[in-house]
Design a protein around this motif. Structure first.
Motif, PDB file in Angstrom:
ATOM      1  N   LEU A 114       0.829  -1.205   0.000  1.00 18.30           N
ATOM      2  CA  LEU A 114       0.000   0.000   0.000  1.00 18.30           C
ATOM      3  C   LEU A 114       0.865   1.257   0.000  1.00 18.30           C
ATOM      4  N   ILE A 115       1.985   1.212   0.725  1.00 13.83           N
ATOM      5  CA  ILE A 115       2.899   2.355   0.730  1.00 13.83           C
ATOM      6  C   ILE A 115       3.503   2.553  -0.666  1.00 13.83           C
ATOM      7  N   THR A 116       3.920   1.461  -1.299  1.00 16.24           N
ATOM      8  CA  THR A 116       4.498   1.554  -2.646  1.00 16.24           C
ATOM      9  C   THR A 116       3.479   2.091  -3.639  1.00 16.24           C
ATOM     10  N   ARG A 117       2.259   1.630  -3.538  1.00 18.81           N
ATOM     11  CA  ARG A 117       1.220   2.085  -4.467  1.00 18.81           C
ATOM     12  C   ARG A 117       0.898   3.558  -4.269  1.00 18.81           C
ATOM     13  N   THR A 118       1.004   4.039  -3.037  1.00 18.18           N
ATOM     14  CA  THR A 118       0.702   5.437  -2.762  1.00 18.18           C
ATOM     15  C   THR A 118       1.851   6.352  -3.164  1.00 18.18           C
ATOM     16  N   THR A 119       3.051   5.843  -3.229  1.00 16.43           N
ATOM     17  CA  THR A 119       4.218   6.682  -3.519  1.00 16.43           C
ATOM     18  C   THR A 119       4.781   6.387  -4.907  1.00 16.43           C
ATOM     19  N   ASN A 120       5.459   5.253  -5.054  1.00 14.97           N
ATOM     20  CA  ASN A 120       6.156   4.952  -6.297  1.00 14.97           C
ATOM     21  C   ASN A 120       5.205   4.797  -7.477  1.00 14.97           C
ATOM     22  N   ASP A 121       4.101   4.094  -7.280  1.00 17.50           N
ATOM     23  CA  ASP A 121       3.171   3.890  -8.396  1.00 17.50           C
ATOM     24  C   ASP A 121       2.523   5.197  -8.821  1.00 17.50           C
ATOM     25  N   VAL A 122       2.148   6.021  -7.864  1.00 18.67           N
ATOM     26  CA  VAL A 122       1.582   7.327  -8.210  1.00 18.67           C
ATOM     27  C   VAL A 122       2.611   8.165  -8.961  1.00 18.67           C
ATOM     28  N   GLN A 123       3.859   8.078  -8.544  1.00 16.92           N
ATOM     29  CA  GLN A 123       4.921   8.836  -9.212  1.00 16.92           C
ATOM     30  C   GLN A 123       5.055   8.426 -10.675  1.00 16.92           C
ATOM     31  N   LYS A 185       7.592  -6.824 -13.166  1.00 12.57           N
ATOM     32  CA  LYS A 185       8.405  -7.460 -12.133  1.00 12.57           C
ATOM     33  C   LYS A 185       8.978  -6.422 -11.176  1.00 12.57           C
ATOM     34  N   MET A 186       9.390  -5.286 -11.716  1.00  9.68           N
ATOM     35  CA  MET A 186      10.069  -4.284 -10.892  1.00  9.68           C
ATOM     36  C   MET A 186       9.156  -3.780  -9.783  1.00  9.68           C
ATOM     37  N   GLN A 187       7.888  -3.471 -10.100  1.00  7.17           N
ATOM     38  CA  GLN A 187       6.978  -2.948  -9.082  1.00  7.17           C
ATOM     39  C   GLN A 187       6.748  -3.972  -7.976  1.00  7.17           C
ATOM     40  N   LYS A 188       6.622  -5.245  -8.341  1.00  7.80           N
ATOM     41  CA  LYS A 188       6.433  -6.284  -7.323  1.00  7.80           C
ATOM     42  C   LYS A 188       7.681  -6.434  -6.460  1.00  7.80           C
ATOM     43  N   ARG A 189       8.841  -6.311  -7.077  1.00  8.08           N
ATOM     44  CA  ARG A 189      10.079  -6.470  -6.314  1.00  8.08           C
ATOM     45  C   ARG A 189      10.373  -5.252  -5.444  1.00  8.08           C
ATOM     46  N   ILE A 190       9.894  -4.095  -5.847  1.00  7.00           N
ATOM     47  CA  ILE A 190       9.976  -2.918  -4.968  1.00  7.00           C
ATOM     48  C   ILE A 190       9.116  -3.150  -3.728  1.00  7.00           C
ATOM     49  N   ASP A 191       7.932  -3.760  -3.929  1.00  2.41           N
ATOM     50  CA  ASP A 191       7.092  -4.155  -2.783  1.00  2.41           C
ATOM     51  C   ASP A 191       7.881  -5.038  -1.823  1.00  2.41           C
ATOM     52  N   ALA A 192       8.619  -6.001  -2.384  1.00  3.55           N
ATOM     53  CA  ALA A 192       9.373  -6.937  -1.549  1.00  3.55           C
ATOM     54  C   ALA A 192      10.464  -6.220  -0.762  1.00  3.55           C
ATOM     55  N   VAL A 193      11.154  -5.287  -1.382  1.00  2.00           N
ATOM     56  CA  VAL A 193      12.181  -4.509  -0.668  1.00  2.00           C
ATOM     57  C   VAL A 193      11.550  -3.723   0.471  1.00  2.00           C
ATOM     58  N   ASN A 194      10.429  -3.068   0.199  1.00  2.00           N
ATOM     59  CA  ASN A 194       9.747  -2.310   1.255  1.00  2.00           C
ATOM     60  C   ASN A 194       9.299  -3.215   2.391  1.00  2.00           C
ATOM     61  N   ASP A 222      19.148 -10.055  -0.982  1.00  2.00           N
ATOM     62  CA  ASP A 222      18.435 -10.836  -1.992  1.00  2.00           C
ATOM     63  C   ASP A 222      17.325 -10.005  -2.642  1.00  2.00           C
ATOM     64  N   ALA A 223      16.540  -9.316  -1.801  1.00  2.00           N
ATOM     65  CA  ALA A 223      15.449  -8.491  -2.341  1.00  2.00           C
ATOM     66  C   ALA A 223      15.999  -7.331  -3.168  1.00  2.00           C
ATOM     67  N   ASN A 224      17.069  -6.732  -2.660  1.00  2.00           N
ATOM     68  CA  ASN A 224      17.691  -5.610  -3.368  1.00  2.00           C
ATOM     69  C   ASN A 224      18.298  -6.070  -4.688  1.00  2.00           C
ATOM     70  N   ALA A 225      18.931  -7.237  -4.667  1.00  2.00           N
ATOM     71  CA  ALA A 225      19.539  -7.776  -5.895  1.00  2.00           C
ATOM     72  C   ALA A 225      18.469  -8.091  -6.933  1.00  2.00           C
ATOM     73  N   ALA A 226      17.304  -8.551  -6.476  1.00  2.00           N
ATOM     74  CA  ALA A 226      16.220  -8.855  -7.423  1.00  2.00           C
ATOM     75  C   ALA A 226      15.745  -7.587  -8.131  1.00  2.00           C
ATOM     76  N   VAL A 227      15.603  -6.500  -7.356  1.00  2.00           N
ATOM     77  CA  VAL A 227      15.217  -5.214  -7.970  1.00  2.00           C
ATOM     78  C   VAL A 227      16.297  -4.744  -8.934  1.00  2.00           C
ATOM     79  N   THR A 228      17.546  -4.853  -8.499  1.00  2.00           N
ATOM     80  CA  THR A 228      18.662  -4.418  -9.346  1.00  2.00           C
ATOM     81  C   THR A 228      18.719  -5.204 -10.642  1.00  2.00           C
TER      82      THR A 228
END
Length: 577
Positions: A114-123, A185-194, A222-228
């Motif tokens: 929910l935090i990612t959707r309110t910030t990164n996705d809106v951006q 994939k990137m948006q889902k993996r950003i969720d995982a990092v958060n 691991d989560a950071n590497a997946a996003v990268t």
């Protein structure tokens, strides 16, 4: 979904959008005029050595350029205002919708998502709006207008445009189709990092207590590497785009010069016209490149819009009543009639046919083994969940029919996990009653047995509280949370295992103070310790979501085997100690 969101949230800003369109059109017209004037200067000024003609047409070019710059500034200004306002409204809509969610919907999405959707996705969607306002209007005008102007300069060389533009579109299209899955994939993996980061920050004490820092670092890596990894794949594809565009542009320019030089040499084309054609070709390909840049942003924005749409279109399971009850006759009576609760798709209900009445001036205790449904039961009262069977009544009215603010004003809930907000002791205590005086805050702290440690703080009521109350102990956090409910002075108090972090002496003093100060209120106490509920007017024993005993302590010792086992187990522990 993207179109739906854009239509809904851009509608109030149609005047700003109109300004963007007007200034982008003027800027594009100016861009289309300049190559023609430049060619005219070469053909009719330079070739004839007419300095006056060159100066006059050059001055005209300067004025058009200045006007073009002014239009560009205004278009960007209106576009930025539109995009920022759009982002603000979209974030606000998500926040308000999440605020309507019950615990069921929050658990479904998860706080990090929910935090990612309110910030990164809106951006991402906001960036699409900004780029649309600054590029999308001018790109078709420049490309279509450039083609017409180039054909007007020399139709014979137009075959180069016919070849170059489709080649550019096909090449860029192939690149973009490979980028879309990476963006998802990137948006889902950003969720995982958060999620990992939030867990580690919230549970830092547990991490350190169990010496799990290396494990948690590995989890984050691991989560950071997946996003990268995903970002690099998308980045490599994106890196191919501009070299490809420049390759097409340069090859096209070489073709124009090669074949145009032959026509100039044959006397079929003037140098100025060749120069203008070359400039128009560059404008056309740059416009196509701008459109492809939009095409790069569009897939990621579309993915983000889908994720935002999931939140906005999720209907809360707890809905305000259509014709709410705005007045209540009684003063704090709680009654459950065969109330039950089950999660969607669950094999078994969490609660089965719960029935009991809690009256003003009495203490109703709820006890049972872990997972028996105690917290779920008390969460039905303030409608954190809605009962899926039976009724939950407050003062004779179903809680689903009572106006929400009226219901919440009657209930003071002290949750199982006491949560404090960043601010001060006073700001947390005034959370339920912003108009409470300092005297009322101290009175609530005295009842909650928290006045002593607050007075020991240098700033006392103005002592800072970190987010979550992490700078105070668990017992202090619970006492501030209890005091916060006392400041509100509701008619119904719900203590969801709110004394668990208190020592036995403090627990006893607190219960005595509650008997003395709020003895006329309805008190519902969820407890693990039998000593906390020995004097309760009635004790409800839960097991696997069912009532297996109800009565006083003495009655249940003889009538409820489950309660007798709980008492025996705790007494044996105390005796062993």
């Amino acid at each position: 979904m993207l179109r739906k969101i854009l239509t809904r949230f851009l509608r109030p800003y149609w005047l700003l959008l109109l300004g963007v369109v007007v200034f982008q059109v003027l800027q594009s017209i100016a861009s289309l005029l300049l190559p023609n004037i430049n060619g005219d200067i070469i053909n009719n000024g330079v070739a004839k050595g007419d300095a006056g003609y060159i100066l006059g047409r050059g001055l005209l070019m300067l004025l058009i350029t200045l006007g073009q710059a002014a239009c560009s500034i205004m278009a960007v200004y209106f576009g930025a205002r539109t995009a920022m306002s759009f982002g603000r409204d979209l974030r606000g809509a998500i926040f308000h919708r999440v605020g309507e969610f019950s615990e069921r919907e929050v658990a479904k999405f998860g706080a990090p998502s929910l935090i990612t959707r309110t910030t990164n996705d809106v951006q991402q969607v906001q960036m699409l709006v900004l780029m649309t306002c600054t590029l999308l209007v001018s790109a078709p005008i420049l490309s279509i207008g450039g083609i017409i102007a180039a054909v007007n300069e020399d139709a014979t060389l137009s075959w180069i445009i016919v070849v170059a533009v489709p080649a550019l579109l096909i090449g860029v299209g192939l690149i973009i189709t490979r980028m879309v899955p990476q963006f998802r994939k990137m948006q889902k993996r950003i969720d995982a990092v958060n999620r990992v980061l939030r867990e580690q920050l919230t549970g830092i004490r547990v991490v350190r207590a169990f010496v799990r820092e290396p494990v948690e670092v590995a989890r984050f890596d691991d989560a950071n590497a997946a996003v990268t990894e995903t970002a690099l794949k998308a980045g490599r594809l994106f890196a191919l785009m501009f070299p490809f565009v420049m390759l097409v542009l340069n090859l096209s320019s070489v073709a124009v010069l090669w074949f145009g030089a032959v026509r100039v040499d044959d006397g079929d084309l003037e140098v100025g016209s060749l120069t203008a054609f070359l400039l128009y070709l560059a404008q056309i390909l740059m416009a196509v490149m701008m459109a492809t840049f939009m095409a790069v942003i569009l897939p990621r924005a579309s993915v983000s819009a889908d994720r935002i749409g999931e939140v906005l279109e999720t209907e809360p399971s707890v809905r305000p009543p259509q014709a709410p009850v705005t007045t209540l006759r009684m003063h704090g009576q709680v009654e459950l009639r065969a109330a039950g609760f089950s999660y969607p798709g669950a094999d078994q209900p969490v609660l089965h046919a719960i029935s009991f009445t809690a009256r003003p001036g009495t203490v109703t205790a709820i006890i049972g083994s872990t997972g028996s449904g105690k917290s779920t039961l008390v969460n039905l009262l303030p409608r954190l969940f809605d009962a899926t069977a039976g009724e939950v009544l407050v003062d004779g009215e179903d809680v689903r029919d009572i106006e929400p603010d009226l219901l919440w004003s009657r209930i003071g809930l002290i949750p199982q996990k006491a949560y404090l907000f960043s601010g001060t002791v006073a700001s947390n205590l005034r959370y339920g009653n912003p108009d409470a005086t300092d005297d009322e805050l101290w009175e609530a702290l005295e009842i909650a047995q928290g006045a002593e440690f607050v007075r020991a703080m240098p700033e006392q009521l103005q002592a800072p509280i970190a987010q979550g109350g992490t700078n105070v102990s668990g017992g202090q956090r619970q006492r501030i949370a209890i005091a916060r409910a006392l400041v509100k002075r509701p008619e119904i108090y719900v203590f969801d295992d709110s004394f668990s972090a208190l020592d036995t002496a403090t627990d006893a003093r607190l219960r005595a103070a509650l008997d003395r100060e709020v003895g006329d209120a309805t008190r519902i106490v969820v407890a693990q310790r039998v000593s906390t509920i020995l004097d309760a007017d009635q004790i409800v024993v839960l097991e696997h979501g069912r009532i297996v005993g109800i009565g006083t302590h003495d009655e249940l010792l003889h009538s409820s085997e489950e309660y007798a086992e709980i008492v025996a187990s705790q007494l044996s522990i105390e005796e062993a100690a």
